[in-house]
Scaffold this motif. Structure first.
Motif, PDB file in Angstrom:
ATOM      1  N   THR A 103      -9.806 -10.463   7.215  1.00 20.96           N
ATOM      2  CA  THR A 103      -9.699  -8.917   6.584  1.00 20.96           C
ATOM      3  C   THR A 103      -9.963  -9.318   5.300  1.00 20.96           C
ATOM      4  O   THR A 103      -9.654  -8.833   4.003  1.00 20.96           O
ATOM      5  CB  THR A 103      -8.559  -7.928   6.351  1.00 20.96           C
ATOM      6  N   GLU A 122      -5.428  -8.113   4.092  1.00 21.81           N
ATOM      7  CA  GLU A 122      -4.348  -6.355   4.467  1.00 21.81           C
ATOM      8  C   GLU A 122      -4.352  -6.699   5.422  1.00 21.81           C
ATOM      9  O   GLU A 122      -4.191  -7.210   7.192  1.00 21.81           O
ATOM     10  CB  GLU A 122      -5.257  -5.423   4.830  1.00 21.81           C
ATOM     11  N   ASP A 125      -1.814  -2.100   6.895  1.00 19.02           N
ATOM     12  CA  ASP A 125      -1.811  -1.319   5.808  1.00 19.02           C
ATOM     13  C   ASP A 125      -1.756  -1.764   3.970  1.00 19.02           C
ATOM     14  O   ASP A 125      -1.949  -0.586   3.485  1.00 19.02           O
ATOM     15  CB  ASP A 125      -1.912  -0.057   6.063  1.00 19.02           C
ATOM     16  N   ASP A 126      -1.423  -2.899   4.175  1.00 19.59           N
ATOM     17  CA  ASP A 126      -0.726  -3.343   2.819  1.00 19.59           C
ATOM     18  C   ASP A 126      -1.525  -4.227   2.990  1.00 19.59           C
ATOM     19  O   ASP A 126      -1.765  -5.266   3.419  1.00 19.59           O
ATOM     20  CB  ASP A 126       0.417  -4.174   3.055  1.00 19.59           C
ATOM     21  N   LEU A 127      -1.678  -4.935   1.095  1.00 21.66           N
ATOM     22  CA  LEU A 127      -2.615  -6.006   0.445  1.00 21.66           C
ATOM     23  C   LEU A 127      -1.831  -7.665   0.307  1.00 21.66           C
ATOM     24  O   LEU A 127      -0.261  -6.990  -0.321  1.00 21.66           O
ATOM     25  CB  LEU A 127      -3.678  -5.844  -0.981  1.00 21.66           C
ATOM     26  N   GLN A 155      -1.843  -2.290  -5.245  1.00 21.73           N
ATOM     27  CA  GLN A 155      -2.051  -1.800  -4.031  1.00 21.73           C
ATOM     28  C   GLN A 155      -2.954  -0.465  -3.897  1.00 21.73           C
ATOM     29  O   GLN A 155      -3.895  -0.684  -3.842  1.00 21.73           O
ATOM     30  CB  GLN A 155      -1.224  -1.713  -3.320  1.00 21.73           C
ATOM     31  N   LYS A 159      -6.931  -0.566  -3.034  1.00 21.51           N
ATOM     32  CA  LYS A 159      -7.077  -0.516  -1.832  1.00 21.51           C
ATOM     33  C   LYS A 159      -8.302   0.198  -1.814  1.00 21.51           C
ATOM     34  O   LYS A 159      -8.856   0.177  -0.942  1.00 21.51           O
ATOM     35  CB  LYS A 159      -5.782  -0.296  -1.485  1.00 21.51           C
ATOM     36  N   THR A 162     -10.732  -2.262  -1.529  1.00 22.56           N
ATOM     37  CA  THR A 162     -11.200  -2.466   0.045  1.00 22.56           C
ATOM     38  C   THR A 162     -10.853  -1.837   1.307  1.00 22.56           C
ATOM     39  O   THR A 162     -12.173  -2.092   1.984  1.00 22.56           O
ATOM     40  CB  THR A 162      -9.482  -3.418   0.474  1.00 22.56           C
ATOM     41  N   ASN A 163     -11.050  -0.368   0.615  1.00 23.61           N
ATOM     42  CA  ASN A 163     -11.325   0.812   1.914  1.00 23.61           C
ATOM     43  C   ASN A 163     -12.528   0.936   1.608  1.00 23.61           C
ATOM     44  O   ASN A 163     -13.282   1.011   2.814  1.00 23.61           O
ATOM     45  CB  ASN A 163     -10.467   1.843   1.417  1.00 23.61           C
ATOM     46  N   TYR A 166     -13.869  -2.075   3.547  1.00 27.79           N
ATOM     47  CA  TYR A 166     -14.185  -2.181   4.943  1.00 27.79           C
ATOM     48  C   TYR A 166     -14.349  -1.437   5.942  1.00 27.79           C
ATOM     49  O   TYR A 166     -14.994  -1.352   7.291  1.00 27.79           O
ATOM     50  CB  TYR A 166     -11.866  -2.427   5.515  1.00 27.79           C
TER      51      TYR A 166
END
Length: 167
Positions: A103, A122, A125-127, A155, A159, A162-163, A166
């Motif tokens: 990730t 990740e 669900d946390d960085l 976060q 996020k 990152t979302n 991903y």
């Protein structure tokens, strides 16, 4: 001069024998110089990837500086002695370790000849930031990869990035 070389070699050998690897802390930054370009890389070893991720994400300079400085505050030499302060420990070769390494996202402010970079991971669900890798030659109970959780105030913003990557 010969004595200094012997000392340096001794330190390197000591690290090799104990099986420890550390990421040295970085200096904190207060701003980014003009002329940077935002770059994102994704996947295992994202830091070394030559492929850039092309997404529509508004890069906030201050949020990057805050993320960079938060990562810079973690001193692996200190954490090695205070391992319980780390937020996450994953064992070498575990499925969880494989999953988190896949990730990796490298976030860079790149210039013509240098860059400032932060790599986040990740997990559930946390960085997280990777801060320390401990071998188990001398202290089997400390063997593993150690991570620190990205603060809650960062976060939410990161996020969003990152979302998108991903998906």
């Amino acid at each position: 001069m010969k004595k200094n070389i012997e000392i340096i070699i001794s330190i390197i050998l000591m690290c090799a024998i104990t099986g420890c690897e550390i990421n040295l802390t970085k200096e904190k930054i207060s701003d980014l110089d003009d002329g940077y370009v935002c770059e994102y890389r994704y996947g295992r070893n994202a830091k070394y990837s030559t492929e850039l991720v092309d997404i529509d994400f508004e890069f906030d300079e201050q949020m990057f500086i805050d993320l960079y400085n938060e990562k810079a505050q973690y001193n692996p030499v200190y954490l090695r002695k205070h391992i319980k302060e780390c937020d996450l420990k994953l064992m070498h070769g575990s499925d969880e370790e494989d999953q988190i390494l896949d990730t990796a996202i490298s976030i860079r402010a790149a210039y013509a000849d240098t860059y400032k970079e932060v790599v986040v991971y990740e997990y559930k669900d946390d960085l997280y930031f990777f801060v320390l890798d401990m071998g188990g030659r001398t202290e089997k109970d400390k063997e593993g990869r150690y991570f620190m959780k990205v603060s809650d105030n960062l976060q939410k913003y990161w996020k969003q990035l990152t979302n998108q990557i991903y998906k």
